[in-house]
Write a protein that holds these residues in place. Sequence first.
Motif, PDB file in Angstrom:
ATOM      1  N   ILE A  64       0.834  -1.210   0.000  1.00 20.73           N
ATOM      2  CA  ILE A  64       0.000   0.000   0.000  1.00 20.73           C
ATOM      3  C   ILE A  64       0.864   1.252   0.000  1.00 20.73           C
ATOM      4  CG2 ILE A  64      -1.700   1.335   1.302  1.00 20.73           C
ATOM      5  CD1 ILE A  64      -2.698  -1.366   2.440  1.00 20.73           C
ATOM      6  N   THR A  99       2.842   1.703  -3.312  1.00 20.10           N
ATOM      7  CA  THR A  99       1.931   2.018  -4.417  1.00 20.10           C
ATOM      8  C   THR A  99       1.468   3.465  -4.357  1.00 20.10           C
ATOM      9  OG1 THR A  99       1.149  -0.278  -4.524  1.00 20.10           O
ATOM     10  CG2 THR A  99      -0.239   1.408  -5.537  1.00 20.10           C
ATOM     11  N   GLU A 153      -4.960  -3.590  -4.248  1.00 26.54           N
ATOM     12  CA  GLU A 153      -3.911  -2.871  -4.971  1.00 26.54           C
ATOM     13  C   GLU A 153      -3.538  -3.549  -6.289  1.00 26.54           C
ATOM     14  OE1 GLU A 153      -4.279  -0.352  -1.987  1.00 26.54           O
ATOM     15  OE2 GLU A 153      -3.972  -2.472  -1.585  1.00 26.54           O
TER      16      GLU A 153
END
Length: 526
Positions: free
Chosen positions: A251, A254, A478
């Motif tokens: 997370i 990204t 994701e």
Amino acid sequence: MGKDTFTLGGREWPKVTWWKMKGMRFVYLTLWAAMITSATNGYDGSLMNGLEAMDSWNESYNHPKGATLGLLAAAMSIGSMLSIPVVPYVADILGRRAGVVVGCVIMLFGVAMVSIGYRIALFVVGRVVLGFGLGIAQECSPLLVTELVHPQHRAVYSSIYNSLWYVGSLIGACVALGTNHIVGSAWSWRVPCLLQGIPSLCQLVFIWTVPESPRWLISKGRLEEAKKVLAYVHAQGDEDDELVNVEFDEIQQTIELEKEFEGNNWTEFWSTPGNRHRSIILISIGFFSQWSGNGIVSYFLPQVLDMIGITNSNTQLTINLILSAVNVVSATGICFFVDYFGRRKLFLTSSVSMLVCYVATTIALARFSVSDAAGVSNNNAANAVIVFMFLFYIAYNIGFSGMLVSYSSEILPYRLRAKGLTLMFFCVDLSLWFNQYVNPIALDAIGWKYYIVYCVFLVFEIFVVWKFYIETKEIPLEEIVKKFDGDRAILGGAAASEKVQELTGAHGRSASADGGEKAVTSQIEL
């Protein structure tokens, strides 16, 4: 992937039992404080059907019909559309929880105005204000749910969110049926209007028991808080848990890469093939959710029942109540099978089944109309209309009830998630505004023939779903970007592609949260 595992970061992990994990159990049991936003919306849909069937409400507003009735119903959608310029910024700047609070406060003002509503103008303005607040809350709530729950449970919880629309609808139907027995008093319609504020009051108190989205916390640089939330919800507070670290790395990297290599302005939605594909889905699903023919019954059930000779208000309210109960069971029930059947298969099944039901309903309405014109009562045709009305909603709930919000949320990368949901909800509101304003006029003008329009539209809907809707079954949030952007996807963590590792390597990007080297990806300019 085995039935007892799920995939994250290119690895398989054992599935968890939520009620055996303290933090997860507490959060899931309090998550209703975010999810009942959808029920508030559903209550309004049923409320309008109930009010239209009440003699006291019709007398208070001089029996509104046609354009006036359409304006009264559409006012809430107009308010939601007016909130669009501010919604994504509230969600991204203030946070998901604070956005729900802002929306609830505004809704309470709208409820007060609608309940007072001794003039049509005040009733309309009150519904506009109510819709404005709902527009903010109904976007922040699903974002919080989608970004907070365990990867294993995302499909169920995010799908249940929108299905709770029918719970609100069922409650609204029960209240309207009960208060309709208050004879000779405006309180028969004012009480249901006042009760619309109860969910918002509950949310203002209990939303603070739900943790903030870890993805939003990471985007604001509050890394320690984000990891604590992930650990608390997904691993009983163990910040050293391997799954938590893999999630956190993926997370964090990204979101950082999205900030560095891509923007989050509105032009992003048509700047790349992947985003154009997302936009087609978002726009189409928004319109399909309301233009599949459901908009006629959802807001104008009394007019439809009038067409087949059912004019008694208590009978109409009873049918509305039974329909709401069937919808609750069918819409929430299918949520537990989304990951079993897959999104694409359910959308296609839903669209085809709706077309079959709508064609049958149109034929039945036509036969009843012919018989009625000849002065003959055709009970078989009337009963067929009711049966296929119920079957139609079961078909609709297979795809477009729960997955409207969950599918729209999961196909979007973090940087575009708030704006993407805003785009989808704008299409919902635009189609609702059309439905609520035009449907009563069309029904008055051409009666059952108006159903043919939706039969034709459902054929177009089937084609779009078949052509553009992709499968996201059991893919971590994701990592869904790979389905749209391929090797050009922005994705941090262990699931990154080799092609973009080279790109990020050229920029000197290779650090992870624990100091080790992690593979990261970035999107190449198209």
